[in-house]
Design an enzyme around this catalytic site. Structure first.
Site, PDB file in Angstrom:
ATOM      1  N   ASN A  11       0.871  -1.178   0.000  1.00 33.19           N
ATOM      2  CA  ASN A  11       0.000   0.000   0.000  1.00 33.19           C
ATOM      3  C   ASN A  11       0.904   1.223   0.000  1.00 33.19           C
ATOM      4  O   ASN A  11       1.535   1.529   1.009  1.00 33.19           O
ATOM      5  CB  ASN A  11      -0.896  -0.041   1.247  1.00 33.19           C
ATOM      6  CG  ASN A  11      -1.725   1.221   1.411  1.00 33.19           C
ATOM      7  OD1 ASN A  11      -1.773   2.075   0.520  1.00 33.19           O
ATOM      8  ND2 ASN A  11      -2.392   1.333   2.553  1.00 33.19           N
ATOM      9  N   TRP A  12       0.965   1.885  -1.137  1.00 34.49           N
ATOM     10  CA  TRP A  12       1.872   3.039  -1.258  1.00 34.49           C
ATOM     11  C   TRP A  12       1.327   4.287  -0.565  1.00 34.49           C
ATOM     12  O   TRP A  12       2.028   5.288  -0.462  1.00 34.49           O
ATOM     13  CB  TRP A  12       2.146   3.338  -2.747  1.00 34.49           C
ATOM     14  CG  TRP A  12       3.223   2.469  -3.338  1.00 34.49           C
ATOM     15  CD1 TRP A  12       3.738   1.314  -2.814  1.00 34.49           C
ATOM     16  CD2 TRP A  12       3.930   2.688  -4.570  1.00 34.49           C
ATOM     17  NE1 TRP A  12       4.712   0.803  -3.639  1.00 34.49           N
ATOM     18  CE2 TRP A  12       4.843   1.635  -4.733  1.00 34.49           C
ATOM     19  CE3 TRP A  12       3.858   3.671  -5.559  1.00 34.49           C
ATOM     20  CZ2 TRP A  12       5.704   1.535  -5.833  1.00 34.49           C
ATOM     21  CZ3 TRP A  12       4.709   3.577  -6.666  1.00 34.49           C
ATOM     22  CH2 TRP A  12       5.616   2.518  -6.791  1.00 34.49           C
ATOM     23  N   LYS A  13       0.049   4.243  -0.159  1.00 34.05           N
ATOM     24  CA  LYS A  13      -0.597   5.418   0.465  1.00 34.05           C
ATOM     25  C   LYS A  13      -0.386   6.645  -0.432  1.00 34.05           C
ATOM     26  O   LYS A  13      -0.349   6.488  -1.666  1.00 34.05           O
ATOM     27  CB  LYS A  13      -0.069   5.601   1.897  1.00 34.05           C
ATOM     28  CG  LYS A  13      -0.196   4.302   2.702  1.00 34.05           C
ATOM     29  CD  LYS A  13       0.022   4.452   4.172  1.00 34.05           C
ATOM     30  CE  LYS A  13      -0.137   3.094   4.851  1.00 34.05           C
ATOM     31  NZ  LYS A  13       0.013   3.143   6.298  1.00 34.05           N
ATOM     32  N   HIS A  97      -9.424   1.083   5.188  1.00 36.04           N
ATOM     33  CA  HIS A  97      -8.141   1.280   5.861  1.00 36.04           C
ATOM     34  C   HIS A  97      -8.345   2.202   7.062  1.00 36.04           C
ATOM     35  O   HIS A  97      -9.138   3.140   7.007  1.00 36.04           O
ATOM     36  CB  HIS A  97      -7.115   1.886   4.887  1.00 36.04           C
ATOM     37  CG  HIS A  97      -5.720   1.832   5.435  1.00 36.04           C
ATOM     38  ND1 HIS A  97      -5.275   2.713   6.403  1.00 36.04           N
ATOM     39  CD2 HIS A  97      -4.694   0.980   5.193  1.00 36.04           C
ATOM     40  CE1 HIS A  97      -4.018   2.391   6.703  1.00 36.04           C
ATOM     41  NE2 HIS A  97      -3.651   1.354   5.990  1.00 36.04           N
ATOM     42  N   GLU A  99      -6.675   4.547   8.197  1.00 35.40           N
ATOM     43  CA  GLU A  99      -6.431   5.973   7.937  1.00 35.40           C
ATOM     44  C   GLU A  99      -7.686   6.624   7.377  1.00 35.40           C
ATOM     45  O   GLU A  99      -7.931   7.808   7.611  1.00 35.40           O
ATOM     46  CB  GLU A  99      -5.216   6.136   7.001  1.00 35.40           C
ATOM     47  CG  GLU A  99      -3.917   5.867   7.755  1.00 35.40           C
ATOM     48  CD  GLU A  99      -2.762   5.371   6.908  1.00 35.40           C
ATOM     49  OE1 GLU A  99      -2.808   5.490   5.673  1.00 35.40           O
ATOM     50  OE2 GLU A  99      -1.794   4.850   7.510  1.00 35.40           O
ATOM     51  N   GLU A 167      -4.969  -4.906  10.687  1.00 35.90           N
ATOM     52  CA  GLU A 167      -3.921  -3.902  10.871  1.00 35.90           C
ATOM     53  C   GLU A 167      -4.165  -3.150  12.176  1.00 35.90           C
ATOM     54  O   GLU A 167      -5.001  -2.231  12.216  1.00 35.90           O
ATOM     55  CB  GLU A 167      -3.942  -2.898   9.713  1.00 35.90           C
ATOM     56  CG  GLU A 167      -3.704  -3.509   8.353  1.00 35.90           C
ATOM     57  CD  GLU A 167      -3.169  -2.490   7.356  1.00 35.90           C
ATOM     58  OE1 GLU A 167      -2.088  -2.732   6.800  1.00 35.90           O
ATOM     59  OE2 GLU A 167      -3.816  -1.443   7.158  1.00 35.90           O
ATOM     60  N   GLY A 173       3.033   2.217  10.724  1.00 32.24           N
ATOM     61  CA  GLY A 173       4.022   3.287  10.573  1.00 32.24           C
ATOM     62  C   GLY A 173       4.800   3.609  11.838  1.00 32.24           C
ATOM     63  O   GLY A 173       5.485   4.624  11.906  1.00 32.24           O
ATOM     64  N   SER A 212       3.809  -2.237  10.176  1.00 26.65           N
ATOM     65  CA  SER A 212       5.255  -2.345  10.396  1.00 26.65           C
ATOM     66  C   SER A 212       5.839  -3.693   9.981  1.00 26.65           C
ATOM     67  O   SER A 212       6.761  -4.198  10.633  1.00 26.65           O
ATOM     68  CB  SER A 212       5.607  -2.009  11.857  1.00 26.65           C
ATOM     69  OG  SER A 212       5.279  -0.654  12.146  1.00 26.65           O
ATOM     70  N   GLY A 233       3.025  -1.234   4.149  1.00 25.04           N
ATOM     71  CA  GLY A 233       3.036   0.186   3.812  1.00 25.04           C
ATOM     72  C   GLY A 233       4.427   0.631   3.400  1.00 25.04           C
ATOM     73  O   GLY A 233       4.893   0.374   2.284  1.00 25.04           O
ATOM     74  N   GLY A 234       5.138   1.281   4.316  1.00 23.04           N
ATOM     75  CA  GLY A 234       6.436   1.890   4.026  1.00 23.04           C
ATOM     76  C   GLY A 234       7.418   0.976   3.306  1.00 23.04           C
ATOM     77  O   GLY A 234       8.119   1.411   2.379  1.00 23.04           O
TER      78      GLY A 234
HETATM   79  P1  13P Z   1       3.345   0.311   7.515  1.00 20.39           P
HETATM   80  O1  13P Z   1       3.812  -0.976   6.907  1.00 20.39           O
HETATM   81  O2  13P Z   1       4.060   1.516   6.962  1.00 20.39           O
HETATM   82  O3  13P Z   1       3.304   0.248   9.006  1.00 20.39           O
HETATM   83  O4  13P Z   1       1.809   0.522   7.032  1.00 20.39           O
HETATM   84  C1  13P Z   1       0.912  -0.530   7.174  1.00 20.39           C
HETATM   85  C2  13P Z   1      -0.331  -0.190   6.455  1.00 20.39           C
HETATM   86  O5  13P Z   1      -1.088   0.681   6.863  1.00 20.39           O
HETATM   87  C3  13P Z   1      -0.610  -0.901   5.192  1.00 20.39           C
HETATM   88  O6  13P Z   1      -1.912  -0.663   4.753  1.00 20.39           O
END
Ligand code: 13P
Length: 249
Positions: A11-13, A97, A99, A167, A173, A212, A233-234
């Site tokens: 997920n590149w956000k 998600h 967020e 999640e 993050g 993470s 994510g990251g």
């Molecule tokens: P991180 O891997 O950056 O913690 O993000 C997880 C996430 O929200 C994937 O959707």
């Protein structure tokens, strides 16, 4: 989705410009040299879905959206429908998600409507659930996640491919992750809630862990019972981080 084949989704956000597609080309080359033992997907921002789909065409890499509207079309300025993502080359879409649940106040009911819209457009929804730190500290993690599963999964998902992603909000993050026992406890509860809600027809849908996930913890997390993949994510932004996670599956 076959449970035996894990799904590693990135997920590149709100990250990525045209130049970021170099990372995708590099990932593609690596996976052509040595095939992955799992399914691989990347969910870039909506602006890159079409270009990324072109860049991975003919490879095993699938492309997904990060959100969609529940409606098919209409006067929703800035909105992107599931059908538009499909038309741009996506085969999956993340819905619910944390967020979006937190920042845009998305309810379980809305998430279920989005998942239903995804199925209607021929996309596989990845439906996200997860507790906050406050809820975990109050001993309510399992109860909260169970409620989200019961209320965010429409019966329509049974018509095709779908996944649930657990999640924990406090692990996203932050570099923090639950213990492997905590991950197993919640994943088992998610599976039980899925079966209660949708029947045994949902038993093959994978439950991804997200929060993470990094090259150095992926192997342990992916070996936990009922962990059917990861939502990353990251560490999905660079091929050099994402590839070792794919190799761990
Ligand atoms: P991180 O891997 O950056 O913690 O993000 C997880 C996430 O929200 C994937 O959707």
């Amino acid at each position: 989705m076959k449970q035996s084949v894990k799904l590693i989704a990135g997920n590149w956000k709100m990250n990525g410009l045209g130049a970021s597609l170099d990372e995708v080309a590099s990932l593609r080359r690596s996976l052509e040299e040595q095939p992955a033992a799992c399914r691989v997907a990347l969910c870039p921002p909506a602006t890159l879905v079409e270009r990324m789909a072109a860049a991975v065409k003919g490879s095993v890499i699938e492309v997904g959206g990060q959100d969609c509207r529940a409606e098919t079309h209409g006067a929703f300025t800035g909105g992107v429908s599931a059908g538009m993502l499909k038309d741009a080359g996506a085969t999956l879409v993340i819905v619910g998600h944390s967020e979006r649940r937190q920042e845009f106040g998305e309810s379980d009911r809305l998430v279920a409507a989005k998942a239903e819209a995804a199925v209607g457009a021929g996309l596989a929804p990845i439906v996200c659930v997860g507790e906050t730190l406050e809820q975990r500290e109050a001993g309510r993690a399992v109860e909260v996640v169970r409620d989200q599963v019961m209320n965010s999964l429409p019966r329509a998902v049974l018509a095709g491919d779908f996944a649930v992603a657990y999640e924990p909000v406090w692990a996203i993050g932050t570099g923090l992750t639950p213990t492997l026992d905590q991950i197993e406890e919640v994943h088992r509860a998610v599976r039980a809630a899925m079966i209660e809600r949708l029947g045994l027809g949902s038993a093959a849908a994978p439950i991804l862990y997200g929060g993470s996930v990094k090259p150095d913890n992926a192997r342990d997390i992916l070996a936990v019972p009922e962990v059917g993949g990861a939502l990353v994510g990251g560490a999905s932004l660079k091929a050099s981080d994402f590839l070792p996670i794919i190799r761990a599956a």
